[in-house]
Design an enzyme around this catalytic site. Structure first.
Site, PDB file in Angstrom:
ATOM      1  N   HIS A 259       0.856  -1.193   0.000  1.00 20.68           N
ATOM      2  CA  HIS A 259       0.000   0.000   0.000  1.00 20.68           C
ATOM      3  C   HIS A 259       0.888   1.238   0.000  1.00 20.68           C
ATOM      4  CE1 HIS A 259      -3.793   2.111   1.194  1.00 20.68           C
ATOM      5  NE2 HIS A 259      -3.007   2.869   1.936  1.00 20.68           N
TER       6      HIS A 259
ATOM      7  N   MET B 182       0.408  11.571  -0.805  1.00 17.30           N
ATOM      8  CA  MET B 182      -0.201  12.751  -0.152  1.00 17.30           C
ATOM      9  C   MET B 182       0.406  14.011  -0.753  1.00 17.30           C
ATOM     10  SD  MET B 182      -0.132  11.597   3.833  1.00 17.30           S
ATOM     11  CE  MET B 182      -0.505   9.903   4.342  1.00 17.30           C
TER      12      MET B 182
ATOM     13  N   PHE C 111      -1.789  10.731   8.274  1.00 18.96           N
ATOM     14  CA  PHE C 111      -0.660  10.301   9.097  1.00 18.96           C
ATOM     15  C   PHE C 111      -0.831   8.850   9.530  1.00 18.96           C
ATOM     16  CE2 PHE C 111      -1.165  14.831   9.491  1.00 18.96           C
ATOM     17  CZ  PHE C 111       0.121  15.290   9.231  1.00 18.96           C
ATOM     18  N   GLY C 112       0.297   8.151   9.663  1.00 20.13           N
ATOM     19  CA  GLY C 112       0.285   6.812  10.231  1.00 20.13           C
ATOM     20  C   GLY C 112       0.245   6.890  11.749  1.00 20.13           C
ATOM     21  N   GLY C 113      -0.036   5.746  12.363  1.00 22.32           N
ATOM     22  CA  GLY C 113       0.082   5.628  13.809  1.00 22.32           C
ATOM     23  C   GLY C 113      -1.038   6.262  14.614  1.00 22.32           C
TER      24      GLY C 113
ATOM     25  N   GLY D 130      -6.185   2.509   8.559  1.00 23.27           N
ATOM     26  CA  GLY D 130      -5.997   3.442   9.662  1.00 23.27           C
ATOM     27  C   GLY D 130      -6.212   2.787  11.005  1.00 23.27           C
TER      28      GLY D 130
ATOM     29  N   GLY E 108       0.012  -0.018   8.612  1.00 18.14           N
ATOM     30  CA  GLY E 108       1.317   0.609   8.491  1.00 18.14           C
ATOM     31  C   GLY E 108       2.166   0.370   9.714  1.00 18.14           C
ATOM     32  N   SER E 109       1.866   1.072  10.797  1.00 21.03           N
ATOM     33  CA  SER E 109       2.706   0.960  11.993  1.00 21.03           C
ATOM     34  C   SER E 109       2.641  -0.436  12.609  1.00 21.03           C
ATOM     35  CB  SER E 109       2.322   2.030  13.013  1.00 21.03           C
ATOM     36  OG  SER E 109       0.935   2.072  13.212  1.00 21.03           O
TER      37      SER E 109
HETATM   38  C1  DX5 Z   1      -3.175   7.313   6.582  1.00 22.82           C
HETATM   39  C2  DX5 Z   1      -2.775   6.324   5.532  1.00 22.82           C
HETATM   40  C3  DX5 Z   1      -2.589   4.958   6.039  1.00 22.82           C
HETATM   41  C4  DX5 Z   1      -1.498   4.836   7.080  1.00 22.82           C
HETATM   42  C5  DX5 Z   1      -1.968   3.821   8.045  1.00 22.82           C
HETATM   43  O1  DX5 Z   1      -3.617   8.486   5.983  1.00 22.82           O
HETATM   44  O2  DX5 Z   1      -3.751   6.258   4.492  1.00 22.82           O
HETATM   45  O3  DX5 Z   1      -2.384   4.025   4.978  1.00 22.82           O
HETATM   46  O4  DX5 Z   1      -0.269   4.435   6.576  1.00 22.82           O
HETATM   47  O5  DX5 Z   1      -1.064   3.769   9.086  1.00 22.82           O
HETATM   48  P1  DX5 Z   1      -1.432   2.981  10.434  1.00 22.82           P
HETATM   49  O6  DX5 Z   1      -1.691   1.553  10.062  1.00 22.82           O
HETATM   50  O7  DX5 Z   1      -0.229   3.175  11.271  1.00 22.82           O
HETATM   51  O8  DX5 Z   1      -2.664   3.652  10.991  1.00 22.82           O
HETATM   52 ZN    ZN Z   2      -3.540   4.580   3.049  1.00 22.33          ZN
END
Ligand code: DX5
Ligand code: ZN
Length: 220
Positions: free
Chosen positions: A33, A37, A143-145, A174, A195-196
């Site tokens: 994925h 952005m 954002f991740g996390g 997310g 992600g995280s």
């Molecule tokens: C957030 C992104 C996600 C992000 C998810 O805007 O679209 O794909 O990487 O990260 P986690 O799994 O850490 O919430």
């Molecule tokens: Zn995403």
């Protein structure tokens, strides 16, 4: 309901070593994925078409592009033409989502449409046959996390009911972790972005396997 698919987000990977970071999950995951952005649709800036093109050359996994950008009608087809297996645009930014989905399919990609947490599914039910994937965001994109938004679970259930027998994947993105993925799977999601929970783990491939096992358990 489709089989469980895991799509690790490289947003939480080391951007200086992207091809190695993809290789680590290659045998465990279904997709990689990629979060694009533009610092306009969301208040963050990541990467764009040149990096996706480079990843397409090196990645053993198909690429799942999540475009958090303005003007997707203009830019998204280029990601499909470059060879991304799946291209997802945000409906909040699209001018003509049906035409855009058709353009993505015509360029050879699976067409995905994303909804932010506060965007309702109901206005878009008639579009579902034009899509190959519906992404229901479970955090505000950018954002991740971030922590998983429980408030989105009813929308996942309504989306699942609306999809019915259509051949359309239901993706969540997310805050998906070994703990929250079970609720997503029970609600009807079959494609899971993390992600995280993957790249923050000591062993990302094992984290993917654990997510898959938890989702499959929740569906059984
Ligand atoms: C957030 C992104 C996600 C992000 C998810 O805007 O679209 O794909 O990487 O990260 P986690 O799994 O850490 O919430
Ligand atoms: Zn995403």
């Amino acid at each position: 309901m489709g089989r469980v698919q895991i799509s690790p987000s490289i947003l939480s990977a080391d951007f200086a070593r992207l091809s190695a970071e993809v290789a680590v999950i290659a045998d465990a995951a279904d997709w990689v994925h990629v979060d694009v952005m533009d610092n306009h649709f969301v208040p963050n800036l990541t990467l764009g078409l040149p990096v996706v093109e480079a990843l397409l050359k090196s990645s053993p996994l198909p690429i799942d592009c999540h475009l958090m950008i303005e003007q997707p009608d203009r830019w998204a087809p280029h990601y499909a033409e470059a060879g991304a297996g799946s291209v997802t645009f945000h409906v909040e930014a699209a001018q003509a989502p049906i035409r855009l989905a058709r353009n993505l399919r015509a360029a050879g990609a699976r067409a995905g449409m994303a909804l932010k947490p506060a965007t309702p599914i109901e206005p878009y039910l008639d579009l579902l046959p034009e899509l190959d994937m519906l992404l229901v965001m479970t955090v505000e994109p950018g954002f991740g996390g971030q922590p998983f938004l429980e408030a989105v679970l009813p929308k996942i259930r309504r989306a699942k009911a609306a999809i019915g027998d259509l051949d359309l994947w239901l993706q969540v993105d997310g805050g998906v972790t070994a703990e929250t993925i079970e609720r997503c799977a029970e609600a009807g999601a079959d494609n899971f972005v993390a992600g995280s929970a993957v790249y923050g783990a000591d062993d990302p491939a094992a984290a993917v396997a654990a997510l898959r096992a938890a989702a499959e358990r929740a569906r059984a």
